[in-house]
Design a protein around this motif. Structure first.
Motif, PDB file in Angstrom:
ATOM      1  N   THR A  17      -3.852   2.857  -4.647  1.00 29.98           N
ATOM      2  CA  THR A  17      -3.427   1.583  -5.034  1.00 29.98           C
ATOM      3  C   THR A  17      -2.154   1.864  -6.131  1.00 29.98           C
ATOM      4  O   THR A  17      -2.178   2.877  -6.861  1.00 29.98           O
ATOM      5  CB  THR A  17      -4.254   0.699  -5.825  1.00 29.98           C
ATOM      6  N   ALA A  18      -0.927   1.165  -5.939  1.00 25.78           N
ATOM      7  CA  ALA A  18       0.004   1.444  -6.732  1.00 25.78           C
ATOM      8  C   ALA A  18       0.166   0.237  -7.650  1.00 25.78           C
ATOM      9  O   ALA A  18      -0.353  -1.066  -7.243  1.00 25.78           O
ATOM     10  CB  ALA A  18       1.573   1.433  -6.041  1.00 25.78           C
ATOM     11  N   GLN A  19       0.872   0.137  -8.922  1.00 21.54           N
ATOM     12  CA  GLN A  19       1.088  -0.800  -9.688  1.00 21.54           C
ATOM     13  C   GLN A  19       2.136  -1.118 -10.078  1.00 21.54           C
ATOM     14  O   GLN A  19       2.978  -0.327 -10.382  1.00 21.54           O
ATOM     15  CB  GLN A  19       0.196  -0.673 -10.784  1.00 21.54           C
ATOM     16  N   THR A  20       2.772  -2.565 -10.374  1.00 21.89           N
ATOM     17  CA  THR A  20       4.092  -2.971 -10.707  1.00 21.89           C
ATOM     18  C   THR A  20       3.691  -3.812 -12.070  1.00 21.89           C
ATOM     19  O   THR A  20       2.547  -3.907 -12.457  1.00 21.89           O
ATOM     20  CB  THR A  20       4.830  -3.759  -9.640  1.00 21.89           C
ATOM     21  N   ALA A  26       0.910  -1.373  -0.089  1.00 25.87           N
ATOM     22  CA  ALA A  26       0.076   0.029   0.282  1.00 25.87           C
ATOM     23  C   ALA A  26       0.948   1.203   0.024  1.00 25.87           C
ATOM     24  O   ALA A  26       1.836   1.270   0.719  1.00 25.87           O
ATOM     25  CB  ALA A  26      -0.950  -0.147   1.121  1.00 25.87           C
ATOM     26  N   PRO A  27       0.268   2.092  -0.830  1.00 24.47           N
ATOM     27  CA  PRO A  27       0.995   3.528  -0.719  1.00 24.47           C
ATOM     28  C   PRO A  27       1.342   4.083   0.761  1.00 24.47           C
ATOM     29  O   PRO A  27       0.310   3.750   1.749  1.00 24.47           O
ATOM     30  CB  PRO A  27       0.198   4.568  -1.634  1.00 24.47           C
ATOM     31  N   THR A  38      -4.080  -1.837  -1.193  1.00 23.71           N
ATOM     32  CA  THR A  38      -4.887  -0.636  -1.122  1.00 23.71           C
ATOM     33  C   THR A  38      -4.478  -0.002   0.218  1.00 23.71           C
ATOM     34  O   THR A  38      -4.960  -0.375   1.201  1.00 23.71           O
ATOM     35  CB  THR A  38      -6.201  -0.547  -1.602  1.00 23.71           C
ATOM     36  N   ALA A  39      -4.274   1.628   0.140  1.00 26.21           N
ATOM     37  CA  ALA A  39      -4.452   2.165   1.493  1.00 26.21           C
ATOM     38  C   ALA A  39      -5.631   3.182   1.265  1.00 26.21           C
ATOM     39  O   ALA A  39      -5.797   4.180   0.355  1.00 26.21           O
ATOM     40  CB  ALA A  39      -3.255   3.136   1.400  1.00 26.21           C
ATOM     41  N   SER A  40      -6.596   2.856   2.387  1.00 28.39           N
ATOM     42  CA  SER A  40      -7.732   3.445   2.444  1.00 28.39           C
ATOM     43  C   SER A  40      -7.707   4.446   3.813  1.00 28.39           C
ATOM     44  O   SER A  40      -7.435   4.189   4.833  1.00 28.39           O
ATOM     45  CB  SER A  40      -9.000   2.476   2.757  1.00 28.39           C
TER      46      SER A  40
END
Length: 1775
Positions: free
Chosen positions: A987-990, A915-916, A997-999
């Protein structure tokens, strides 16, 4: 301008847009100006839209004003302006929110209002259900800002509160709920029940929850305590231990397992909610668990053989958790190892406190298996694993059999035997002892005494086969009883039956007692005694004789064995005969005995040899040359050489040599590097001569040391140290100047078969050392050690090799071939190889793999592989897509080894990201929220994109979603609903997809603020542990911005506040602070942080103290010292009180120890000894096994548990230093350089083994000579053998005080020193004085001075100064000796420009060596040049002198010496040479006024009517110049002339003084005449006797007597030509010779030629220095004259002799009288004679100023030192 700005009016808090749209090409830019001067800066509230319009969000009253827009491009610009008006409405901008408050705290409900300043408003608070507003009281009140505050909230305050705002600008009402929470109530009805078997160790605990305190219960905590037999402890806080801390809130019962048997328990329960832990319940009912047999064995069970039939065992009780009741005792069982079908033997140990047991009556040299178990009331527990122990060896019980003995020759026999039965050897057969016995009569009984013994090893091929050995070195033709026995290490076995044997016959030894009797011209009787050892049956004697050196005259006579004498006739007279006698046995002729005699001459003792000389001095021998003395009429049969050394002043025989005609002997048997003195004596048939005169002292040359050090032992000290011990060489064994010991050591590898490692060596320069520690060695490595003793010549042979292995250590190198491969995003497989053998340093027990990420600060993690055969492992739960460094190490039981190098770099695989991080909202309004975030903490790969979604909280519909590139990490969401909660997700993507997810929540409002501080942290006692504390809190208001994290600060012992690095999740309300110090006070406070920043810190918690704990610090300074052969003393540094973590009262130290083996066990399972008390720092471990290595550790412990252990300390048990010192030490001075010591050995009980020797320490405590600056006296050491009880310390400093101590040493080291004794060496002669120097040198005098000797060697009594001319001269060659007590002497009356040799010797008990220097009188280097052109002129009353100065030399002229002397009659006025004129120059004056050219000499200081010559000498600080002479002489006027010249002016008879003088002179003349007549009448008879005595004693000729009379007459009337002047110099004229005492005839011409130029009063005999130093008893004198005709000089003090009455002074040119001691009668007459006027027979001088000369048996005593009162015997003449 397409759409110019228009005036806008908006409500505060709303958004407003001011248009400004223009058309142009290119598209014009835009600038907004506020109030004509201020550029509008873009921010989160001010934004310029793409059309150019200005958007102002959340308008405030301060935003009102004039706004100007300017649109411009290259073609031109347009502008427009508009006014913004802000209407402020009355509204609640910060409404009250639902609030939860802890019971008893203060609750605040906010209600902040925004309104136009010109519009008034009113705020009222209402409680739900009440129609009237709340009125202020002491506890409840409304603040000025509208906030409602309720102090000390209670349960009755719970409810809904409404804030009502009324004003012309609008009305608004907001409400909120107030909740009061508190700690939960204690649970009730706590019951415990024991479960039935087989779960008798389990208990069911049940309870009923209490009130939850308006906060849901999170969990329950279960606590227990053990109840003693006396019942529960009243204090509920004592003895409770937390059993479970996280029991679910839904549970109402729980089963507790694995409790201790035979224990009584009580339990209690407490509930925990968000506030904290409530009070515990009342204790439950008591439940008792039944007893069981011990479930674990005793720990640390070990055993060892005590003797050949005993085994000692040791153990510790089972662990507490395994005892299961009170231990009543132990059952020990044992049986022979391997005999599994044999029943056990049992021993019941009923004493529970016993920790050891001695098993007796065992079989010798057998293996046993031994086990032990504890028992209680329920039975016997678990036995330990069997310990295999072998009893010690015994002595053989049976002798060898079938013993046969056969004589081989006259000195050897052969023995054969059969070994004993192996079962009866009782150990390892070490060999056989063959003994030869002979019977001797002792106290009337025949007893066997051992005469010879050899040892024979057992046969390695067939130990049971018959063995044969040869016994040599027996006496010839002697009867022996032969025995054989077998022996083992403990001792000798049974001796066999004796077998008799007779050695074979041999030729006899030479006869004894050969001598001769009845010697005549024709016959002689030869007598002898039988040989000392006949070596058989004598059969007869043979006598042979011949004339010396004539073999053809040989005759031989055979006699029987009974004949021991023979008369030989028909000899030739006075002829030397050679005799030879030998004895015969059956085997043959024995060694002959020879002698030589002379017929007719009786043999006598020989004379001593003479003229001993030495040559070819070697280390062990010297060639002695000599002249044989008279042989005593018989040939010399033996030369005996005796020696004397510096250490042994008694003469001892060094060798005996049979060589009758020798004149040169090679003396052997000498010790190298030793000072000897030899003497020689001759022996013939009569006996030995007296010894010769000893040779000069000589020293043998050096040789290699006698032998290598003995008893070399090596013991391991640590993993890198070996201690080497040896017996040091004694002083006499060094054979030279010792340089020390060379220790050579190298690694050995017996498995490899050869020694591959090169040796290393170290030199120990202390030759008295007996131990050394080798450092820097390889761990766990076998070393071979050799020692050589080295001196200046070389080194001795090497000692026997000693081997030892260094201690085990941690590996010094990491495993080889380490590799790591990633197998997934979270796993890595690691493989490695073995550690190189040379770096293992012990038994590898396992491996550890260390790994850490390289790009982040994280702790290093490790994984342990407890197996030395596994070489691979998998690392799991790793971070994804992270580079790790991996290293592997091996560990031994002593700890971790070195890590492998280099680190292996490995990266885990990529994965979806985490999560970020750090998601927050810096800008929020009613309709907008801007979100920002950071890269995920775990990116797990390369971030390709981000996705942001948000929804209205509580709504299931997706409101918005958008993706961003990885560089964009911010997003602004607009058109949001006011005062609503939104959920934002990022949310970050690789490459592998979207990650976690950071909520986060956000509340849309314009009234955000920083959060309110949390409540006071609440700490529950049950949550306090030794190293951690758990506390909870109640959150405050979030300020309409959700909390992001909490920050915790703590302080320790009232110190400064320290933040904890961890951010606490905002959703939790409790935290556990870990890593705390035990028994330390702490306080905590908390801070909440939202998007706007941190809140204030909460109030600090109450002060709480962590619980006590086990010590966290280990002891230091561990040292183990053997004190006996079976015990050691363990020392350590005790811990300070603060290191016991709050439980010092129960603190103590635990000592763990075990024997070292190739596979040692963990120390925790070994025997231990506990000592209580935190200040104890030593303990004695006794009853250890001898000759074993032990490993010992010490750890502190208290009731909380043990602390860390020290590194193991190894010690060898079996060697201990002596604990007693040598006794009765006594020291006595033998000479000035030798002290004799005597002592007694230490007490036997304190020697702890065999004493190897003694060390003597001696240190100078007082010395007569000062030590050089910067140096100090160093202690010296000598080593003597163990058999010595006395020793001489030689070559000591003389007259020096020494402090002496002794110690004994054994193989373990040095014992304590004895009490010091003090002794002072005797006085000796001093060394030579130092720095002999001269000053104030004139033509005839100088001053000599010197420094005291460097080595005083006693009390200095004085100095002897001797001087003489360097070259002999017949006229004035002399030698003068002077004794003085200080270090300076003024010498007068020297010859001018003559070189003298001065020597000075110091005196203590005798005179020491001299220091010598030469000096020449007259000018010195740097002196002025002589003045010139000296001119004399006469005046009426004086002589005028004038001269011209020469160069001043190196320094300015300081003054002049004016000297004069009388010119002799007939002497030419132009001759001034000292060779022709022996009269002395007299100093008239010495000026000190610098350069001058004139001087006046008054006639009044000169003699009247006398011719004088004068000279002038210049001087500077370097010396005097040559004199300036004048050829003319001056004749002084007579007295009449002086008076006549005076009366030319006035007749004398007219002078008044004439009449007075005439009268006075008449009276004086009359008195003098009367006095002379009286003296003459009394001394007449004495003069006659003196005349007679002089004539008899001097034996002079008539002419000589006449000349002497003339000399006497002149001396009495002041006209002396031969005088003894005032400085004690004997002047001689032409009369007399200085003859020797034995000479009574007239002197020869040769004697006259050597006599001095002036006559002596008598014939003087000169003696040696010793005689000349003797003084006459009545008038002691310290000066003497040697053989040379000489003058005697005294010190400067005797230069100017004064009379007793100083009012009358003698003429300055007069000379002192002669005094001669003729005989006793004359001496007595002179004593009776009264002195005439002031010319007394006393002189003012010291006794040291006298000169002594022998006068035909008497003495001339010249006493002329100033101020002396000694009478001067002799005859007198006055000038």
């Amino acid at each position: 301008m397409e759409q110019p700005p228009q005036n806008v009016t908006a409500l505060d808090g709303k958004d407003a847009t001011i248009s400004c749209r223009a058309v142009g090409a290119p598209n014009p830019n835009i600038t907004w100006i506020y109030n004509e001067t201020q550029l509008v800066e873009l921010s989160s509230r001010f934004q310029i839209l793409e059309s150019g319009d200005l958007l102002i969000s959340s308008i405030r009253a301060a935003d009102a004003g004039l706004y100007i827009c300017v649109r411009a491009n290259e073609a031109g610009s347009v502008k427009g302006e508009a006014y913004l008006s802000v209407l402020v409405r009355t509204q609640i901008i910060q409404p009250p929110v639902n609030t939860t408050v802890l019971l008893g705290l203060t609750a605040t409900l906010q209600c902040k209002v925004s309104s136009d300043p010109s519009v008034p408003y009113n705020i009222d608070w209402y409680r739900e259900g009440q129609s009237t507003p709340i009125v202020n009281s002491q506890r409840v009140g409304v603040q000025a800002d509208g906030q409602l505050e309720i102090q000390a909230v209670r349960a009755s305050d719970v409810g809904t509160y409404a804030c009502v705002v009324t004003s012309p600008g609008g009305n608004e009402t907001r409400s909120a709920m107030l909740s009061v929470i508190e700690l939960p109530f204690p649970p009730s009805n706590v019951r415990v029940e024991r479960l039935p078997e087989p779960h008798q160790r389990s208990i069911n605990v049940s309870w009923t929850p209490g009130f939850d305190g308006n906060s849901p219960i999170d969990k329950f905590i279960i606590q227990r305590r053990e109840v003693s037999e006396l019942g529960p402890v009243p204090d509920p806080l004592l003895n409770w231990i937390t059993e479970l801390t996280n029991v679910s809130a839904d549970q109402r019962w729980i089963v507790l397992d694995n409790l201790k048997a035979a224990t009584v328990y009580q339990f209690r329960v407490s509930a925990v909610n968000r506030v904290g832990e409530g009070s515990p319940s009342e204790p439950s009912n008591i439940v008792e668990l039944p007893q069981e047999a011990p479930s674990g064995p005793p720990v640390g069970f070990v055993g060892s053989a005590r003797s050949m039939s005993e085994i000692i065992t040791q153990w510790q009780p089972p662990l507490e958790e395994h005892r299961n009741g009170q231990i009543l005792g132990y059952i020990l069982r044992y049986r022979l190892y391997g005999y599994n079908n044999v029943p056990w033997s049992y021993q019941n140990i009923t004493n529970e406190a016993q920790r050891n047991f001695l098993i007796q009556e065992l079989i010798t040299w057998k293996d046993y298996i031994v086990q032990i178990a504890a028992y209680n009331n329920m039975g016997v527990g678990v036995y330990t694993e069997g310990a295999k122990i072998k009893t010690k060896e015994g002595v053989p019980e049976a002798p060898p059999t079938n013993l046969r003995v056969l004589a081989l020759n006259s000195t050897a026999v052969q023995i054969s035997w059969t070994p004993p039965n192996p079962q009866q050897i009782n150990g390892i057969n070490q060999g056989y002892k063959i003994q030869a016995w002979q019977q001797h009569l002792i106290e009337g009984e025949y007893q066997d005494l051992e005469k010879r013994m050899i040892t024979v090893p057992p046969s390695l091929i067939d130990p049971l086969a018959e063995q044969t050995a040869t016994l040599n070195g027996l006496d010839k033709y002697a009867k022996y009883n032969i025995t054989v026995l077998c022996f083992t290490d403990p001792g000798d076995g049974v001796i066999s039956q004796k077998v008799s044997v007779m050695t074979k016959e041999d030729v006899p030894d030479e006869i004894t007692a050969l001598h001769f009797d009845d010697i005549s011209d024709r016959s002689v009787t030869v007598l002898w005694a039988p040989p000392r050892h006949a070596n058989g049956v004598l059969t007869g004697y043979t006598v042979r004789y011949q004339m010396r050196d004539r073999p053809e005259t040989m005759k031989s006579i055979n006699l029987t064995a009974e004949d021991t004498q023979l008369t030989v006739n028909q000899l030739q007279a006075t002829t030397h005969y050679w005799f030879e006698i030998c004895a015969w046995t059956r085997i043959g002729r024995g060694t002959p005995k020879t002698a030589t005699i002379q017929s007719g001459v009786e043999p006598v003792l020989p004379h001593a040899p003479t003229n001993l000389a030495l040559s070819n001095i070697e280390a062990f021998s010297v060639v002695l040359q000599f002249t044989p003395g008279f042989d005593g009429n018989s040939s010399i049969t033996k030369w005996k050489v005796e020696a004397q050394t510096a250490r042994n002043m008694t003469w001892f025989t060094i060798c005996e040599i049979s060589d009758p005609d020798a004149e040169t002997l090679t003396v052997t048997g000498l010790m190298p590097f030793t000072q000897y003195r030899l003497r020689l004596s001759a022996t013939n048939v009569v006996g030995s001569s007296r010894p010769s005169e000893p040779t000069k002292d000589f020293q043998t040359i050096q040789a290699r040391p006698m032998h290598a050090p003995y008893n070399v032992t090596v013991r391991a000290m640590s993993a890198q140290q070996l201690r080497v011990r040896w017996i040091p060489l004694q002083q006499t064994e060094w054979f030279g100047n010792p340089r020390g010991y060379n220790i050579s050591y190298r690694q050995v590898d017996h498995k490899a078969g050869t020694i591959k490692h090169p040796p290393r060596s170290t030199l120990i320069e202390d030759h008295t050392a007996n131990s050394h520690v080798l450092d820097g060695l390889e761990e766990w490595t076998l070393y071979e050690v050799l020692i050589n003793a080295c001196n200046d010549v070389g080194c001795s042979r090497a000692s026997n090799a000693a081997e030892e292995r260094t201690r085990e250590a941690t590996p010094s190198y990491g495993p080889l071939e380490v590799e790591a491969n990633a197998t997934s995003s979270t796993t890595v497989v690691v493989r490695w190889g073995e550690v190189p053998r040379q770096h293992r340093n012990g038994q590898i027990e396992g491996y550890k793999v260390f790994y850490a990420a390289t790009d982040r600060v994280v702790p290093v993690l490790h994984k342990t592989i407890p197996n030395n055969s596994s070489f691979t492992t998998t690392l799991t739960e790793l971070k994804k897509y992270v580079v790790y460094h991996v290293q592997v190490l091996a560990y031994t039981r002593l700890g971790d080894g070195a890590l492998s190098t280099p680190p292996i770099r490995v990266q885990t695989f990529e994965d979806t990201p985490g999560a970020p991080s750090n998601v927050s909202f810096p800008d929020v309004t009613f309709s907008m929220a801007r979100i920002i975030w950071d890269v995920p903490d775990d990116p797990n790969g390369e971030i390709l994109a981000y996705q942001v979604t948000y929804t209205l909280n509580g709504s299931a519909n997706l409101n918005y979603s958008r993706e961003f590139p990885p560089s964009d990490r911010t997003f602004r969401a607009t058109q949001l609903l006011p005062e609503r909660y939104y959920t934002f997700s990022v949310t970050a993507q690789t490459r592998l997809g979207w990650g976690k997810t950071a909520s986060v929540l956000v509340y849309t409002t314009n009234n955000r603020d920083r959060p309110q501080a949390p409540s006071v942290p609440q700490v529950s006692r049950s949550q306090i542990q030794a190293h951690q504390i758990t506390f909870s809190w109640t959150p405050g208001r979030d300020g309409f911005a959700p909390l992001r994290y909490y920050t915790v600060q703590m302080r320790e012992n009232e110190g400064p506040w320290q933040p904890l690095p961890e951010r606490v999740d905002p959703l939790v309300s409790s935290y556990t602070a870990v890593g705390l110090k035990p028994y330390t006070t702490y306080q905590f406070r908390i801070q909440a942080t939202n998007d706007l920043g941190p809140s204030a810190f909460s109030r600090e918690s109450i002060v709480v103290r962590t619980l006590p704990a086990a010590p966290a610090v280990g002891v230091g300074g561990l040292k183990v010292v053997p004190i006996t052969t079976t015990s050691v003393r363990v020392h350590w540094s005790a811990l300070e009180t603060g290191m016991w973590n709050g439980d010092a009262a129960t603190g103590g130290y635990r000592i763990l120890y075990q024997q070292l083996s190739d596979f040692p066990t963990a120390l925790q399972s070994t025997p231990k000894t506990d000592v209580m008390g935190i200040n104890v720092n030593s303990v004695v471990l006794s009853d250890l096994t001898q000759d074993r290595n032990y490993e010992i550790v010490v750890l502190p412990f208290n009731s909380q548990g043990p602390g860390p252990a020290t590194p193991p300390a190894a010690v060898y048990v079996g060697e201990a230093v002596p604990t007693g010192e040598p006794r009765a030490v006594d020291a006595a001075a033998i000479s000035s350089t030798e002290v004799r010591l005597r002592w007694k050995p230490p007490k036997q009980s304190m020697q702890n083994g065999d004493i190897l020797g003694y060390k003597i320490f001696y240190l100078v405590t007082y010395s007569p000579q000062a030590l050089e600056p910067g140096r100090k006296w160093e202690e010296e050491i000598e080593v003597v053998s163990a058999t010595a009880t006395s020793h001489s310390l030689v070559f000591l400093d003389k007259y020096t005080e020494y402090r002496i101590q002794l110690l004994a040493f054994n193989p373990a080291g040095d014992g304590p020193r004895s009490a010091p004794v003090t002794v002072k060496t005797l006085q000796g002669v001093p060394s030579a004085p130092l720095n002999l120097r001269f000053s104030d040198i004139t033509m005839q005098s100088l001053e000599v001075s010197w420094d005291p000797p460097k080595f005083l060697n006693g009390e200095i009594l004085g100095y002897l100064v001797t001087y003489e001319t360097t070259e002999e001269n017949e006229k004035f060659s002399k030698q003068v000796k002077q004794k003085v007590s200080n270090t300076t002497l003024r010498v007068q009356n020297l010859e001018e420009e003559v070189t003298y040799t001065f020597t000075v010797r110091a005196q203590t008990i005798d005179y020491g060596p001299a220091v010598s220097e030469n000096v020449t009188t007259g000018p010195q280097d740097g002196s002025p040049v002589a003045p010139r052109d000296l001119i004399l002129s006469k005046t009426l009353s004086s002589v005028e002198m004038h001269w011209i100065n020469g160069p001043s030399g190196r320094g300015p002229i300081l003054g002049y010496l004016i000297e004069a002397k009388k010119r002799e009659k007939g002497e030419p006025s132009f001759i001034f040479s000292q060779l022709t004129d022996d009269s002395r120059w007299t100093k008239i004056d010495q000026t000190k006024k610098g350069p001058m050219q004139d001087y006046t000499v008054s006639y009044h200081i000169l003699m009247p009517s006398t011719a004088y010559t004068f000279r002038v000498i210049a001087y500077n600080r370097y010396g005097i110049s040559f004199p300036a002479y004048c050829k003319d002489s001056i004749l002084t006027p007579s007295k009449l002339h002086l008076e006549y010249g005076y009366l030319q002016h006035k007749p004398f008879y007219r002078q008044t003084w004439f009449m007075v003088s005439l009268a006075a002179t008449s009276i004086v003349i009359i008195v003098m005449v009367i006095a002379v007549l009286c003296v003459k009448s009394k001394s007449y008879k004495y003069k006659q006797e003196a005349q007679k005595t002089l004539e008899e004693s001097m034996a002079m000729s008539i002419d000589e007597r006449q000349e002497l009379a003339l000399e006497l007459y002149r001396s009495r009337h002041g006209v002396g030509t031969g005088t003894l002047n005032s400085v004690g110099t004997l002047r001689s004229g032409t009369l007399g010779t200085l003859g020797r005492k034995s000479t009574n005839r007239p002197p020869t011409s040769a004697q006259l030629g050597k006599s001095p130029p002036r006559p002596s009063p008598a014939s003087v005999a000169y003696h040696s220095d010793e005689e000349s130093l003797k003084c006459y008893d009545e008038n002691p004198d310290d000066s003497s004259v040697t053989e040379k005709p000489s003058e005697v000089s005294s010190s400067e003090a005797s230069q100017h002799s004064e009379s007793e009455n100083e009012s009358v002074r003698s003429d300055p040119h007069s000379f002192v009288n002669h005094y001669a001691n003729v005989n006793d009668s004359l001496r007595q007459s002179w004593k009776k004679t009264k002195p005439v006027r002031n010319y007394s027979s006393y002189t003012d001088s010291e006794p040291e100023g006298s000169a002594v000369m022998s006068l035909n048996g008497g003495q001339i005593i010249v006493n002329n030192m100033a101020r002396s009162r000694a009478p001067l015997p002799g005859f007198s003449s006055f000038v």
